[in-house]
Design a protein around this motif. Sequence first.
Motif, short mmCIF file in Angstrom:
data_model
loop_
_atom_site.label_atom_id
_atom_site.label_comp_id
_atom_site.label_asym_id
_atom_site.label_seq_id
_atom_site.Cartn_x
_atom_site.Cartn_y
_atom_site.Cartn_z
N ASP A 16 0.81 -1.23 0.00
CA ASP A 16 0.00 0.00 0.00
C ASP A 16 0.84 1.28 0.00
O ASP A 16 0.50 2.26 -0.65
CB ASP A 16 -0.91 0.04 1.24
CG ASP A 16 -2.16 -0.80 1.04
OD1 ASP A 16 -2.36 -1.29 -0.09
OD2 ASP A 16 -2.93 -0.96 2.00
N ALA A 17 1.93 1.28 0.77
CA ALA A 17 2.73 2.50 0.89
C ALA A 17 3.27 2.94 -0.47
O ALA A 17 3.46 4.14 -0.72
CB ALA A 17 3.88 2.30 1.88
N THR A 18 3.52 1.97 -1.36
CA THR A 18 3.99 2.31 -2.70
C THR A 18 2.92 3.08 -3.47
O THR A 18 3.22 3.98 -4.25
CB THR A 18 4.38 1.02 -3.46
OG1 THR A 18 5.41 0.36 -2.74
CG2 THR A 18 4.87 1.31 -4.87
N LEU A 19 1.65 2.70 -3.24
CA LEU A 19 0.55 3.37 -3.96
C LEU A 19 0.49 4.85 -3.58
O LEU A 19 0.18 5.71 -4.41
CB LEU A 19 -0.78 2.67 -3.66
CG LEU A 19 -0.83 1.18 -4.02
CD1 LEU A 19 -2.15 0.56 -3.57
CD2 LEU A 19 -0.65 0.97 -5.53
N ALA A 20 0.81 5.15 -2.32
CA ALA A 20 0.85 6.55 -1.89
C ALA A 20 2.02 7.27 -2.56
O ALA A 20 1.90 8.43 -2.97
CB ALA A 20 0.97 6.62 -0.37
N ALA A 21 3.15 6.57 -2.70
CA ALA A 21 4.31 7.17 -3.37
C ALA A 21 4.00 7.45 -4.84
O ALA A 21 4.46 8.44 -5.41
CB ALA A 21 5.53 6.26 -3.24
N VAL A 22 3.19 6.58 -5.47
CA VAL A 22 2.79 6.79 -6.87
C VAL A 22 1.96 8.07 -6.97
O VAL A 22 2.15 8.87 -7.89
CB VAL A 22 2.01 5.56 -7.41
CG1 VAL A 22 1.35 5.87 -8.75
CG2 VAL A 22 2.94 4.36 -7.55
N THR A 23 1.05 8.27 -6.01
CA THR A 23 0.24 9.49 -6.03
C THR A 23 1.13 10.72 -5.92
O THR A 23 0.96 11.70 -6.66
CB THR A 23 -0.78 9.48 -4.87
OG1 THR A 23 -1.61 8.33 -5.05
CG2 THR A 23 -1.63 10.73 -4.83
N ALA A 24 2.12 10.67 -5.01
CA ALA A 24 3.04 11.80 -4.86
C ALA A 24 3.80 12.03 -6.16
O ALA A 24 3.93 13.17 -6.62
CB ALA A 24 4.01 11.53 -3.70
#
Length: 309
Positions: A16-24
């Motif tokens: 999940d944390a990667t998905l937040a990095a993708v948004t950033a």
Amino acid sequence: MKTLVWVEHEGGTVKDATLAAVTAASRLGEVHLLVAGEGIGAVAAAAAKIAGVGKVHAAEGAAYGRALPENIAPLVVDLMADHDAFLAPATANGKNIAPRVAALLDVMQISEILSVESADTFTRPIYAGNAIATVRSSDTKMVITVRGTAFDKAPREGGAGVVEAVSGAGDPGLSSFIAAEISKSERPELTSAKIVVSGGRALQNSENFQSIIEPLADKLGAAVGASRAAVDAGYVPNDYQVGQTGKIVAPEIYIAVGISGAIQHLAGMKDSKTIVAINKDEDAPIFQVADIGLVGDLFSVVPELTRRL
Ligand code: FAD
């Protein structure tokens, strides 16, 4: 601007944390991903479907199987010849890899960003989250870690990225993986759980922690966390720790049981949507951030609460 996001994955799933990095990353420009590891075909294909992803660089090989920074960082540095910003989730592994990439590129790292203000300007917490700094980078290549709780997760579906195989130098022989001791749990993962029940020093020992905190967590389908005092005293393993030097969580509901609310603990949970505090001291600082407070002896009120749920 072209960005490269390091994909953290486990058991064939993008974390999940990667998905937040993708948004950033999508706020900066074109999003490319790096999926490195052994047997990564399925996870690279899944990563290509993440909304907004243009390209997935897939680096297959045993050398990349354990996310050793000594092996991953040179691979990233090679790819950075064609990218302007490298982003990694601010997880234990992401925080292991990014500084090495920054050092090899001879640029500074911008740590744990909370927002993207413009192409070179970000906000990030300082003083354990008591102040927010706005930082501007003048580097030509940026290396950034992203606080997972500060950005929405990019949808896992909707993208049509192209998967491209890349090869790196493999294992430079600087480090080797010996073993991992993973605590297995049926409960949700601490950083992505909707509800977290955390216990503090007041639990007195691991038996009390198990018999008081865990049944409440099980009733609520919650993850279990702890203060550093509870971890240091050996009530629970180190990966339960919430706070400045532990995990950062922002669940829908955070229940702090027998935790005083030291600034270093608050740094890890004060962005939770609803904070519930149970403490026998009505002046405990935790009540200053709590939405719901219960003053009482945890040894009687928590079992009672668990029974009534
Ligand atoms: P205490 O502060 O001892 O509080 C126990 C609480 O339990 C008290 O409020 C008491 O009133 C209550 N209580 C006692 N008995 C009962 C009962 N029977 N029923 C109900 N309530 C009861 N801490 C973290 O948590 N995470 C971190 O990441 C972290 N990082 C740190 C980094 C640094 C550099 C430093 C210096 C410290 C860090 N700390 C961290 C430690 C932090 O300062 C506190 O010492 C710690 O959070 C205290 O844990 P606690 O609230 O469980 O214990």
